[in-house]
Design an enzyme around this catalytic site. Structure first.
Site, PDB file in Angstrom:
ATOM      1  N   TYR A  47       4.546 -37.299  11.088  1.00 16.71           N
ATOM      2  CA  TYR A  47       5.276 -36.145  11.621  1.00 16.71           C
ATOM      3  C   TYR A  47       4.328 -35.085  12.173  1.00 16.71           C
ATOM      4  CZ  TYR A  47       9.206 -38.038   8.849  1.00 16.71           C
ATOM      5  OH  TYR A  47      10.171 -38.841   8.314  1.00 16.71           O
ATOM      6  N   HIS A  91       5.603 -46.286   5.370  1.00 13.63           N
ATOM      7  CA  HIS A  91       6.542 -45.826   6.394  1.00 13.63           C
ATOM      8  C   HIS A  91       7.247 -46.981   7.114  1.00 13.63           C
ATOM      9  CE1 HIS A  91       7.217 -42.043   9.079  1.00 13.63           C
ATOM     10  NE2 HIS A  91       8.303 -42.783   9.020  1.00 13.63           N
TER      11      HIS A  91
END
Length: 279
Positions: free
Chosen positions: A47, A105
């Site tokens: 992010y 992830h």
């Protein structure tokens, strides 16, 4: 379920997503979330905003022991030593010396890697070390189907504890959900509002109106009644407050069934077995 949760339980049963929150927006978003009762914050190195999250949490004055911070390992850092280095960078950015949960992830998958199972197994060994050394309370995965989970757990001493998947009305993930329940793996749901696409769906609007709630609140309550922790994201203070105000009603069984039966809509289209962006 109505009225059955304590305040502390409510604070952790819904997460606060941080994807695409800009550094300049972070203080207000995090501080508002904390004031409203959120205590679980979902982050990821990909992010690009870990530092501002860490600064906002630190400046909030809320004790670290009362906050649940979840981080994620990106796909370029899967090798054993790279995992450990990536984790150290993440906790430095977040200004903490441990994470409450750390997730892979995206799994390595067969369409991208001939040795995908070996990559996942090696990655998981590093996760086990972080857990055993006391740096992570719970270790888990994201975006994994049963065969991906098995590639991590096949030779593991510690089985995955979490699988974070895309989940919202109109996106049937029953195969993964049933598998995780059987294996006692907790499920978290990203994109619980279908990236905002759920809001304009007339069938959901009609059901939400029956409870005098917004479609967003209906979707989040739906997740919770399915036993899945939703992770909504917003930088709008009013929406942040609205998203956690979902514990004063319960969706009736008939409405749950209606939502369960809704056709596919609003999915991201991201699938670990086909996606090449995150291989």
């Amino acid at each position: 379920m109505k009225g059955s949760m304590t305040m502390k339980e409510r604070q952790y049963v819904i997460g606060f997503g941080t994807w695409k929150i800009k550094d300049a927006e972070m203080d207000l978003a995090i501080h508002t979330a904390l004031e409203c009762g959120y205590r679980h914050f979902d982050t990821a190195s990909a992010y690009g905003n870990e530092k501002s999250i860490g600064e906002a949490l630190k400046s909030s004055g809320v004790d670290r022991d009362n906050i649940w911070i979840s981080g994620k390992l990106w796909t370029t850092e899967r090798a054993y030593e790279k995992v450990l280095a990536a984790f150290q960078k993440t906790i430095n950015n977040l200004k903490t010396d441990y994470l409450d949960s750390y997730l892979v992830h995206w799994p390595a998958a067969a369409h991208m890697h001939d040795d995908w199972e070996k990559i996942n197994a090696e990655t998981w060994k590093a996760f086990e070390k972080l857990h055993n050394d006391g740096y992570v309370r719970r270790i888990g995965l994201c975006n994994c189907k049963p065969h991906h989970i098995e590639s991590f757990s096949k030779h593991a001493d510690i089985k995955p504890m979490i699988d974070q998947i895309e989940f919202h009305p109109g996106y049937d993930q029953s195969e993964i959900i049933e598998y995780c329940r059987k294996e006692k793996i907790d499920i978290e749901g990203w994109g619980p509002l279908g990236s905002g696409k759920m809001i304009k769906r007339k069938p959901l609007q009609e059901i939400a109106e029956h409870y005098d709630k917004s479609v967003a609140q209906l979707c989040l309550r739906y997740c919770i009644q399915k036993g899945i922790m939703p992770i909504p994201k917003s930088v709008n203070p009013d929406r942040i407050r609205e998203n956690i105000d979902i514990f004063d009603f319960e969706i009736e069984n008939t409405d749950m069934t209606t939502i369960d039966m809704m056709p596919y809509m609003g999915g991201s289209g991201l699938d670990a077995d086909t996606v090449t962006l995150f291989g």
